[in-house]
Write an enzyme that holds these catalytic residues in place. Structure first.
Site, PDB file in Angstrom:
ATOM      1  N   LEU A 137      39.484  24.724 -13.567  1.00  0.00           N
ATOM      2  CA  LEU A 137      40.350  25.813 -14.081  1.00  0.00           C
ATOM      3  C   LEU A 137      41.685  25.115 -14.036  1.00  0.00           C
ATOM      4  CD1 LEU A 137      38.973  28.822 -12.218  1.00  0.00           C
ATOM      5  CD2 LEU A 137      38.835  28.593 -14.304  1.00  0.00           C
ATOM      6  N   ARG A 138      41.996  23.705 -14.310  1.00  0.00           N
ATOM      7  CA  ARG A 138      43.331  23.236 -14.377  1.00  0.00           C
ATOM      8  C   ARG A 138      43.798  23.157 -15.719  1.00  0.00           C
ATOM      9  NH1 ARG A 138      45.316  20.496 -10.323  1.00  0.00           N
ATOM     10  NH2 ARG A 138      46.322  18.999 -11.814  1.00  0.00           N
ATOM     11  N   SER A 139      44.447  24.121 -16.112  1.00  0.00           N
ATOM     12  CA  SER A 139      44.906  24.154 -17.581  1.00  0.00           C
ATOM     13  C   SER A 139      45.455  23.033 -17.758  1.00  0.00           C
ATOM     14  CB  SER A 139      45.442  25.560 -17.830  1.00  0.00           C
ATOM     15  OG  SER A 139      46.731  25.802 -17.226  1.00  0.00           O
ATOM     16  N   CYS A 194      31.932  11.903 -23.346  1.00  0.00           N
ATOM     17  CA  CYS A 194      30.840  13.097 -23.177  1.00  0.00           C
ATOM     18  C   CYS A 194      31.403  14.275 -24.007  1.00  0.00           C
ATOM     19  CB  CYS A 194      30.568  13.084 -21.718  1.00  0.00           C
ATOM     20  SG  CYS A 194      29.635  11.737 -21.211  1.00  0.00           S
TER      21      CYS A 194
END
Length: 431
Positions: A257-259, A267
């Site tokens: 959730l680290r924008s 990958c």
């Protein structure tokens, strides 16, 4: 057990060192003589925390490397850990995998006990349609009679690959017969006993799909929080405070959730593109996956537009902090630094870039992307009329007085790593 691994790239080398750490006797098979020599000398051919000391510890004892495929005859199981690069349309190029499978088939013992394990990421059906026939044809063998086949996808992250292997969230076994499962159980028994990691037994195609579903879900989650972050920015809302709150919902979870600037690496971009291509090949339009890619692709331009709001960079020096796609690795595949630097060049800026470990790998990977390499973050910032943070290396969080040496102290942070402070104009990408 005696184990052979065909391929000594990122996955194959990590797998070899970690299996040796579990007590297995491992031989890496690779056509690159320099890589083989490095492993036999006890040197890690790639930068990955925890890898070098394991190779040094086991080389010459439980770990060796060779260019001779015949070494697989001395082993009980063989992993195929070969590259599956993207074609122009995003689909998998299985030519290297197929060639490796053929070379394996030429030397594979036909005793019915040897297990071939596909470790590479391949679209569902590839093990049955490409790998197995290549082995059978090259060695005049029959799967189920002369050898067995299984799929064991990897879930290794750059920068934490060794830790991910040694303490996995899950271990996935895809096979079609009980003997294959039993061999895989023996291989991973020390790890399962130590960590209690759940083992998922499933079919070949399901195991192939699990890897794509895993990475596509995570990539889309990152793009979703970036989309929400972009909206937060427009309304003057701190997206990180919002993320902290929604992450408390166990249906959402706090991770990924680290924008910010978006995802890269070897990958996520390749796997999402391959799954999109596979879906379209099956006449299904994967709209959500495509939207995730579109959001990811536009984040670098949003970063640069924030810089534009404060300074005209034409003819001026701009510092780019970070070249690797994430901290803890020198891997630059899919790095957001490339579109950022290209965007700065389009604006007429002179780019001075710094990364703790990835400068040389960046030059090799993107030789046409021009920049001046700095010896430190402080050197890159000195005289700069703006700075953009591309990779969240810990040392960037410690920067303070170094910003005082900028000609125009404008900092646009794409990774939520630099703290606001007096004396600089600070912009967060989504906060």
């Amino acid at each position: 057990m005696n184990v052979s691994i065909v391929g000594s790239g990122y996955v194959g080398t990590t797998l070899a060192a970690c299996l040796a750490d579990l007590g297995h006797d491992v031989v890496n098979v690779d056509i690159d003589e320099s890589t083989v020599a490095a492993i036999n000398d006890g040197d890690a051919p790639i930068h990955e925390p925890g890898l070098a000391e394991r190779i040094e510890r086991h080389a010459g004892d439980r770990l060796r490397a060779t260019t001779d495929y015949a070494a697989v005859r001395e082993t009980d199981a063989t992993f195929l850990a070969l590259p599956t690069p993207a074609n122009d349309d995003g689909s998998n190029d299985l030519s290297i995998m197929e060639a490796g499978a053929r070379s394996l088939g030429e030397v594979l013992p036909s005793d019915g006990d040897h297990l071939v394990i596909v470790k590479s990421t391949v679209i569902p059906g590839s093990t049955e349609a490409v790998v197995t026939p290549a082995i059978e044809e090259a060695g005049d063998l029959a799967v189920g009679e002369d050898f067995r086949i299984a799929m064991n996808p990897e879930f290794l992250r750059m920068g934490t690959a060794v830790a991910d292997f040694m303490d996995p969230d899950k271990i996935v076994f895809g096979a079609t017969d009980e003997r294959a499962y039993e061999t895989l159980d023996r291989l991973y028994e020390p790890l399962v006993e130590e960590t209690g990691a759940p083992v998922v037994r499933t079919g070949l195609r399901e195991a192939e799909m699990i890897k794509y579903a895993n990475n596509s879900f995570l990539a889309t989650k990152v793009s979703l929080i970036n989309e929400l972050g972009n909206i937060c920015k427009e309304y003057g809302v701190d997206a990180y405070e919002v993320a902290d709150a929604i992450g408390l919902d166990d249906r959402i979870g706090e991770r990924f959730l680290r924008s910010g600037l978006g995802w890269g690496g070897s990958c996520f971009p390749k796997d999402v593109a391959a799954l999109i291509a596979a879906a379209e090949d099956a006449d299904y339009d994967p709209e959500l996956l495509k939207a995730g890619v579109n959001v990811n692709d536009r984040q670098p331009e949003r970063l640069l537009s924030l810089l534009d709001d404060h300074v005209d960079v034409a003819g001026k020096q701009v510092a780019v902090l970070g070249l690797s796609f994430k901290p803890g690795t020198d891997d630059v595949r899919g790095t957001r630094a490339i579109p950022v630097i290209e965007g700065l060049h389009e604006r007429g800026a002179d780019v001075v870039a710094y990364d703790p470990v990835a400068v040389e790998s960046f030059r090799e990977y993107a030789p046409d992307v021009d920049f001046v390499a700095a010896d430190s973050a402080a050197d890159a910032l000195t005289g700069a009329h703006g700075a953009v943070v591309v990779t969240d290396w810990d040392e960037f969080a410690a920067l303070d007085d170094e910003f005082d040496e900028m000609a125009t102290p404008v900092v646009v942070d794409g990774r939520h790593v630099v703290e606001r402070r007096d004396g600089i104009t600070y912009e967060g990408l989504t906060w």
